[in-house]
Design a protein around this motif. Structure first.
Motif: not given
Length: 451
Positions: A9-13, A408-413, A415-423
């Motif tokens: 997720i972090i790499s993607f963002i 969610s394309l921001y390096a915040t806790t 945003a990372i949690s949201e994108l992780r859940l979506i994937l």
């Protein structure tokens, strides 16, 4: 329980982050000024911000830019003036995305059928129809076709399930004209699978010279020669006699006529089930009749076979395994279908040259990044649950969450949690159903190509 790695997720963002995009934009002429349009804003908007907007106007695009860049005020005219440098920026980011994807490719080691080759790559193209006013830049195919069009040449790694190259090319002309660029992406020990559009003795010869392998269907009018073991002379192969009363074929042949430089390869194939062969013949007869033609005995016999040519030796590729492997070429057809159906790849509206380039490169960047994530999740799911993720289902589900991804394309806790859940949910909901009929990938695993 299946989990999406935070590092993914972090790499993607971070790839779409301000620091990375600023670094890429240095040589594009996209200047950065206080309170003005930032390069990462352009990239985020043209990739995921406009994903669910089929034919976006400049006004819609400007509004999206204002929504994500605090304090920005930009008109459609102001955005129009930035399109040329934005196109250069997005093209550069696209090239970086291809490199990013290649570096993060994850090989599914369980697919033993692929172990004989360092990689198995599929090359194909897809046509995109464009507004008529772009005919001077992107000429169409002529006749009753659209006046303007382009092709997207794509190379897809079956082993890592990632896109290793994408390129915009002119629509007119056969795909074989792409061979020089294609050869740059084929390396020693790799197998290239192509359809008849790339059928070229010159391409096959150059692949062999690189220590690589090819696998292709044959054209019905191809002349094959066989060599007399005693006299070393050549004569034309009577393929009809070879195929009749056989269930499989595997013979050494020479590609070409006696008046040209011959290319040695293997002609391999298996006879199709009667119901499949008869259906192919029915359709071919119907088409021939509509054109005032009659199919020959030779044509009818060929329709009952899967016939391929390759330079891979028998201990690496059996006829049955080769036919199964060639069926996997449809993975790239699914890729194109997913891109056009759910990523709006061909829906660009009545835009101009620079806006078109921004839209296309933006959507290609999104495609590269999503398929990079798909590849990683596919490998993890296969390793943990021994099940495969459906490409079409995964892209379809991601498309329904594009607004949340965009926000969610921001390096915040958060945003990372949201994108992780979506994937995570997209991967779990895209698993192939357990069924009696095996998928192509599952059939591939039944064949072991190594001694």
């Amino acid at each position: 329980m299946f989990q999406v790695p935070i590092s993914l997720i972090i790499s993607f963002i971070c790839f779409l982050g301000k620091t990375k995009i600023l670094e890429i934009s240095k040589d594009t002429g996209f200047t950065v000024r206080r309170s003005k349009l930032l390069p990462d804003t352009i990239v985020k908007v043209f990739t995921f911000g406009l994903w669910d907007t089929p034919n976006p106007s400049l006004r819609q695009t400007a509004s999206k830019c204002e929504n994500i860049q605090r304090g920005l005020s930009i008109t459609r005219e102001g955005l129009f003036q930035r399109l040329a440098t934005s196109a250069l920026l997005l093209k550069q980011v696209f090239q970086s995305a291809v490199e990013y994807s290649a570096k993060r490719a994850i090989t599914v080691q369980n697919l033993d059928v692929l172990q004989a080759f360092t990689d198995v790559k599929i090359c194909d193209s897809s046509k995109v129809t464009l507004p008529d006013k772009l005919a001077d830049v992107w000429k169409g195919l002529g006749g009753n076709n659209a006046k303007a069009a382009l092709k997207i040449q794509t190379i897809y790694s079956l082993k890592s399930r990632t896109i290793t190259n994408m390129e915009l090319t002119k629509a007119p002309g056969p795909d074989a004209g792409y061979k020089d660029e294609l050869l740059k992406h084929i390396h020693h020990g790799e197998l290239l699978i192509t359809d008849l559009g790339y059928y070229s003795k010159d391409l096959f010869r150059k692949i062999i010279s690189k220590g690589a392998y090819f696998l292709s269907r044959i054209k019905s009018n191809t002349v094959f020669q066989i060599q007399n073991s005693d006299t070393k002379s050549f004569k034309a192969l009577d393929l009809l006699s070879v195929l009749k009363n056989s269930s499989s074929v595997d013979i050494d042949v020479y590609f070409g006529t006696k008046y040209s430089k011959l290319l040695q390869c293997r002609l391999i194939g298996v006879r199709l089930p009667d119901e499949v062969a008869n259906e192919r013949r029915r359709k071919a007869n119907k088409k021939a009749k509509s054109q005032g033609k009659t199919l020959s005995d030779y044509d009818l016999e060929l329709l009952g076979w899967n016939l391929l040519i390759t330079n891979a030796p028998a201990h690496m590729l059996t006829p049955k395994a080769a036919c199964e492997l060639y069926r996997a070429r449809w993975q790239i057809e699914l890729l194109f279908k997913a891109c056009k159906s759910y990523l709006n790849l061909g829906k660009v509206g009545n835009c101009g040259k620079e806006q078109l380039e921004c839209l296309l490169y933006g959507r290609l960047i999104a495609i590269i990044l999503i398929f990079t994530v798909y590849s990683a999740l596919y490998a993890l799911m296969y390793q943990q649950k021994n099940r495969c993720i459906s490409m079409m289902s995964f892209i379809k589900l991601i498309a329904t969450k594009v607004e949340k991804i965009f926000s969610s394309l921001y390096a915040t806790t958060e945003a990372i949690s949201e994108l992780r859940l979506i994937l995570k949910r997209a991967a779990e909901q895209s698993l192939h159903d357990k069924r009696n009929r095996k998928t192509t990938v599952e059939r591939l695993q039944e064949h072991y190509l190594l001694n």
